[in-house]
Design a protein around this motif. Sequence first.
Motif, PDB file in Angstrom:
ATOM      1  N   PHE A   1      48.436  12.275  39.808  1.00 14.41           N
ATOM      2  CA  PHE A   1      49.086  10.970  39.942  1.00 14.41           C
ATOM      3  C   PHE A   1      48.741  10.320  41.279  1.00 14.41           C
ATOM      4  O   PHE A   1      48.554   9.108  41.358  1.00 14.41           O
ATOM      5  CB  PHE A   1      50.603  11.115  39.819  1.00 14.41           C
ATOM      6  N   GLU A   2      48.664  11.119  42.319  1.00 12.45           N
ATOM      7  CA  GLU A   2      48.326  10.577  43.642  1.00 12.45           C
ATOM      8  C   GLU A   2      46.926   9.988  43.649  1.00 12.45           C
ATOM      9  O   GLU A   2      46.642   9.020  44.355  1.00 12.45           O
ATOM     10  CB  GLU A   2      48.444  11.693  44.689  1.00 12.45           C
ATOM     11  N   LYS A   3      46.022  10.556  42.818  1.00 11.61           N
ATOM     12  CA  LYS A   3      44.650  10.060  42.703  1.00 11.61           C
ATOM     13  C   LYS A   3      44.498   9.001  41.612  1.00 11.61           C
ATOM     14  O   LYS A   3      43.383   8.608  41.277  1.00 11.61           O
ATOM     15  CB  LYS A   3      43.708  11.229  42.389  1.00 11.61           C
ATOM     16  N   LYS A   4      45.622   8.552  41.034  1.00  9.89           N
ATOM     17  CA  LYS A   4      45.627   7.550  39.952  1.00  9.89           C
ATOM     18  C   LYS A   4      44.898   8.054  38.710  1.00  9.89           C
ATOM     19  O   LYS A   4      44.276   7.300  37.979  1.00  9.89           O
ATOM     20  CB  LYS A   4      45.012   6.222  40.405  1.00  9.89           C
ATOM     21  N   LEU A   5      45.007   9.360  38.457  1.00 10.60           N
ATOM     22  CA  LEU A   5      44.386   9.957  37.275  1.00 10.60           C
ATOM     23  C   LEU A   5      45.414  10.603  36.346  1.00 10.60           C
ATOM     24  O   LEU A   5      45.072  11.003  35.234  1.00 10.60           O
ATOM     25  CB  LEU A   5      43.358  11.019  37.697  1.00 10.60           C
ATOM     26  N   GLY A   6      46.645  10.707  36.798  1.00  6.03           N
ATOM     27  CA  GLY A   6      47.675  11.344  35.990  1.00  6.03           C
ATOM     28  C   GLY A   6      48.310  10.362  35.019  1.00  6.03           C
ATOM     29  O   GLY A   6      48.400   9.163  35.265  1.00  6.03           O
ATOM     30  N   MET A   7      48.765  10.883  33.887  1.00  2.55           N
ATOM     31  CA  MET A   7      49.423  10.074  32.872  1.00  2.55           C
ATOM     32  C   MET A   7      50.120  11.021  31.891  1.00  2.55           C
ATOM     33  O   MET A   7      49.730  12.179  31.766  1.00  2.55           O
ATOM     34  CB  MET A   7      48.400   9.210  32.133  1.00  2.55           C
ATOM     35  N   GLY A   8      51.143  10.529  31.229  1.00  4.22           N
ATOM     36  CA  GLY A   8      51.774  11.325  30.184  1.00  4.22           C
ATOM     37  C   GLY A   8      52.777  12.345  30.677  1.00  4.22           C
ATOM     38  O   GLY A   8      53.075  13.311  29.976  1.00  4.22           O
TER      39      GLY A   8
ATOM     40  N   SER B   1      41.722   2.787  31.381  1.00  2.00           N
ATOM     41  CA  SER B   1      40.914   3.569  30.445  1.00  2.00           C
ATOM     42  C   SER B   1      40.474   4.891  31.074  1.00  2.00           C
ATOM     43  O   SER B   1      40.477   5.932  30.415  1.00  2.00           O
ATOM     44  CB  SER B   1      39.689   2.751  30.023  1.00  2.00           C
ATOM     45  N   ARG B   2      40.114   4.860  32.345  1.00  5.49           N
ATOM     46  CA  ARG B   2      39.736   6.094  33.047  1.00  5.49           C
ATOM     47  C   ARG B   2      40.894   7.081  33.047  1.00  5.49           C
ATOM     48  O   ARG B   2      40.726   8.272  32.778  1.00  5.49           O
ATOM     49  CB  ARG B   2      39.335   5.753  34.492  1.00  5.49           C
ATOM     50  N   ARG B   3      42.088   6.586  33.341  1.00  5.29           N
ATOM     51  CA  ARG B   3      43.270   7.443  33.395  1.00  5.29           C
ATOM     52  C   ARG B   3      43.613   8.009  32.018  1.00  5.29           C
ATOM     53  O   ARG B   3      43.945   9.188  31.882  1.00  5.29           O
ATOM     54  CB  ARG B   3      44.458   6.632  33.924  1.00  5.29           C
TER      55      ARG B   3
END
Length: 334
Positions: free
Chosen positions: A198-205, A246-248
């Motif tokens: 999440f800190e790297k803007k890659l977390g979701m769900g 979309s990346r996330r």
Amino acid sequence: MKLSVIIPTLNRYKTLNHLIEQLDNLGNRIEEIIIIDSTDEENRKIIYPASKLRYFTTNHKNGLFQRYAGYVVAKSEWLLFLDNDMELIGDAFLSEFEQLASRENISGIAFRIQDKHPNTSLASIPKHLIFTKKSSFKSFLSWFTGYSKLPPGKLGFCGNRGKQPQDRQNTEWLSGGAFAAKKEYLFYNFNFQLFNLFEKKLGMGEDVLFGYGLSKKGDLVYSDKLLFYHNDQKDSAYSTDHFAYSRRVIFSRLHLSMEKARLDGTNLIWPKLFYHWFVFWRLVGLFFNFIIDPSVTRKKLLLGGLKGWGLIFTFKYPDPILNKEYWQKEAKLI
């Protein structure tokens, strides 16, 4: 039976203050209203002065950490998590909560949420152009490409899930906009690697994992009563940047699959293989949608998806440096 309400927020005050006022009017059953605000200091605005308000700030623009920080400081046995653009519908929430929370072996409650209007942030994301009508071939294609229809309330790999079951039946997933959980179960056996993502803007769900984790500790119950509106402001940090969105989405599907397998205590090879099959066909769909109807948005969705998939090949699960102690320390400093 009292509740601690936890609301993470970032740069959104109009709907937040309305929600705080609604909660304040519910009376003494709400023990505290905890706001975790990650808005930059120069942009912060006045918060509605509720009698039970506890207001905290953080530099981490990290929705999962904000929820965790609220969890750490909360006093009540039961926690109610709300997004800052939720609205209560009438005053029936407390009676519904009390009836369900008094059940034996209950671990959490998933609440039904409905959009207040159709003009949402996600509405700006173009729909798929191929096989839009229902047909037996479309059903087969969905199954073949990893989007199989699941039984009500069930969670599959890559975040796939069945529709919520009939009212007050058990489920394995919840929506993050509005849910309640017993504090002792919420972050039990939680993988703190997701905090870093999440800190790297890659977390979701994270809401999917909250729900699945709660279902492993007791009964996660779905309430079909319409108690909350989602009053979308078209400024969601998740979806306004289509490339990043979309990346996330593509990247996060692997972590969701691996976490489900870990919580099930099963082999991690199959979820990896399933993920790559699933994502390949999602990217094929994005490619053909761009070819059929080229646009800047469709191009960003395709490129973001490719970027998210590419990042997977350097992703380590589980991360040998989870930084659990770091996040615990940060939560105590707010």
